[in-house]
Structure formats: structure tokens, C-alpha cells
Design an enzyme around this catalytic site. Structure first.
Site, PDB file in Angstrom:
ATOM      1  N   ASP A  32       0.904  -1.324   0.101  1.00 34.67           N
ATOM      2  CA  ASP A  32      -0.017   0.182   0.003  1.00 34.67           C
ATOM      3  C   ASP A  32       0.957   1.166  -0.059  1.00 34.67           C
ATOM      4  O   ASP A  32       1.841   1.191   0.902  1.00 34.67           O
ATOM      5  CB  ASP A  32      -0.957   0.036   1.267  1.00 34.67           C
ATOM      6  CG  ASP A  32      -1.968   1.046   1.153  1.00 34.67           C
ATOM      7  OD1 ASP A  32      -1.840   1.977   0.716  1.00 34.67           O
ATOM      8  OD2 ASP A  32      -3.082   0.661   1.440  1.00 34.67           O
ATOM      9  N   ASN A  88     -13.281  -1.882   3.647  1.00 31.73           N
ATOM     10  CA  ASN A  88     -14.132  -1.109   3.926  1.00 31.73           C
ATOM     11  C   ASN A  88     -15.274  -1.161   2.560  1.00 31.73           C
ATOM     12  O   ASN A  88     -14.572  -1.415   1.479  1.00 31.73           O
ATOM     13  CB  ASN A  88     -13.454   0.173   3.713  1.00 31.73           C
ATOM     14  CG  ASN A  88     -12.502   0.559   4.775  1.00 31.73           C
ATOM     15  OD1 ASN A  88     -12.846   0.109   5.967  1.00 31.73           O
ATOM     16  ND2 ASN A  88     -11.238   1.062   4.534  1.00 31.73           N
ATOM     17  N   GLN A  95     -14.171   3.803   2.098  1.00 32.51           N
ATOM     18  CA  GLN A  95     -13.746   2.932   0.894  1.00 32.51           C
ATOM     19  C   GLN A  95     -13.271   4.237  -0.196  1.00 32.51           C
ATOM     20  O   GLN A  95     -14.201   5.124  -0.244  1.00 32.51           O
ATOM     21  CB  GLN A  95     -14.536   2.167   0.203  1.00 32.51           C
ATOM     22  CG  GLN A  95     -14.197   1.595  -0.992  1.00 32.51           C
ATOM     23  CD  GLN A  95     -15.153   0.510  -1.623  1.00 32.51           C
ATOM     24  OE1 GLN A  95     -16.356   0.519  -1.241  1.00 32.51           O
ATOM     25  NE2 GLN A  95     -14.702  -0.403  -2.437  1.00 32.51           N
ATOM     26  N   HIS A 101     -10.892  -4.611  -2.119  1.00 33.85           N
ATOM     27  CA  HIS A 101      -9.627  -5.110  -1.679  1.00 33.85           C
ATOM     28  C   HIS A 101      -9.611  -5.160  -0.147  1.00 33.85           C
ATOM     29  O   HIS A 101     -10.288  -4.617   0.405  1.00 33.85           O
ATOM     30  CB  HIS A 101      -8.836  -3.548  -2.002  1.00 33.85           C
ATOM     31  CG  HIS A 101      -9.162  -2.430  -1.665  1.00 33.85           C
ATOM     32  ND1 HIS A 101     -10.125  -1.457  -2.149  1.00 33.85           N
ATOM     33  CD2 HIS A 101      -8.476  -1.640  -0.781  1.00 33.85           C
ATOM     34  CE1 HIS A 101     -10.276  -0.449  -1.568  1.00 33.85           C
ATOM     35  NE2 HIS A 101      -9.320  -0.552  -0.507  1.00 33.85           N
ATOM     36  N   HIS A 103      -7.105  -4.897   3.107  1.00 37.68           N
ATOM     37  CA  HIS A 103      -6.036  -4.384   3.713  1.00 37.68           C
ATOM     38  C   HIS A 103      -5.507  -5.431   4.690  1.00 37.68           C
ATOM     39  O   HIS A 103      -6.248  -6.392   5.409  1.00 37.68           O
ATOM     40  CB  HIS A 103      -6.254  -3.032   4.585  1.00 37.68           C
ATOM     41  CG  HIS A 103      -6.712  -1.810   3.605  1.00 37.68           C
ATOM     42  ND1 HIS A 103      -5.843  -0.946   3.408  1.00 37.68           N
ATOM     43  CD2 HIS A 103      -8.080  -1.396   3.283  1.00 37.68           C
ATOM     44  CE1 HIS A 103      -6.601  -0.092   2.594  1.00 37.68           C
ATOM     45  NE2 HIS A 103      -7.815  -0.282   2.657  1.00 37.68           N
TER      46      HIS A 103
END
Length: 138
Positions: A32, A88, A95, A101, A103
Site C-alpha cells: 500500500d 471497507n 472506501q 480490496h 487491507h
């Protein structure tokens, strides 16, 4: 299926460079760029799903086993003390990219607080009312 306007679709397809830590025919796992802690990674499906509400069941069935595999590698490689899995759905939930996705945020003793909320204290009646609203839609 892809969304040509989705940055995560482009990253998952390898069209935009990323620091990839894992890839198979279904997923790409990347570091990330806005990491909450050392080793913060994202699991991206290669197909486009806006959020968990749209996620294909076959893809969903593969996400947690992959998260377990990446988590074991994080524990060994990064020597983290734990980790958070965060997913999220919708802007209100935080989000910012409308492509499903997950995390994976390594946690370290003495590190910054990444996830926290103040627990509420709903009454048994409030719990029952919320449960009934959900059950009515199943």
C-alpha cells in the site's frame, strides 16, 4: 471483467507498476502506497467488483485463505506481533477506491494505533430489533 477506468484494475493487470508481493491467476497482492504500518499490503482481485456486496462467491471463498498465507509470511518476514484485516465498503465506511480490496496491516508492539472504535452499549431490545431487520432481508 474489468473496469477500464479503475486504477486497481490497472494495477491488478500489471498496467501500472506496483510493489507486488504475490500474484496468481485471480489476485495480485501489492504494498500500500499509503501504508498505515511497515508491510501494509492490499489483496486485489484481478476482476472488478466494487465492494463485498458485488464480490463473486468463488472469489470470496479464496480471499481468506490467501490472507492467511500472506499473514504467515508477514509474521515470519516482518516479525510483526499481529495484524488487522480491514475491508471497507462505501465512502461512508472509508472506501476510497471502488474496487474490492482487503487491507492487511501488520501491527507492532508500541506502534501506532491503526484500528479503534468506542464500544457502544445497546440494550437487548436494540440488539433484537437490529437482528430482526437483518434476518428479514436474508
Amino acid at each position: 471483467m474489468r473496469d477500464d477506468n479503475c486504477i486497481f484494475c490497472k494495477i491488478a493487470a500489471g498496467e501500472i507498476p506496483s510493489k507486488t508481493v504475490y500474484e496468481d491467476e485471480t489476485f495480485r497482492v501489492i504494498m500500500d502506497l499509503g501504508a498505515a504500518s511497515e508491510g501494509h499490503a492490499l489483496i486485489l482481485p484481478k476482476d472488478h467488483y466494487a465492494n463485498v456486496l458485488e464480490l463473486d462467491e468463488a472469489i470470496a471463498a479464496k480471499v481468506l485463505p490467501l490472507a492467511g498465507k500472506i499473514a504467515r509470511a508477514m509474521k515470519k518476514g516482518l516479525k510483526c506481533d499481529g495484524l488487522n484485516l480491514v475491508q471497507n465498503n462505501g465512502e461512508t465506511a472509508g472506501q476510497t477506491v471502488m474496487h474490492f480490496h482487503l487491507h492487511m496491516i501488520p501491527r507492532y508492539k508500541g506502534g501506532c494505533e491503526v484500528i479503534e472504535w468506542k464500544p457502544g452499549s445497546p440494550t437487548p431490545e436494540e440488539l433484537e430489533a437490529a437482528a430482526e431487520k437483518i434476518k428479514a432481508e436474508l
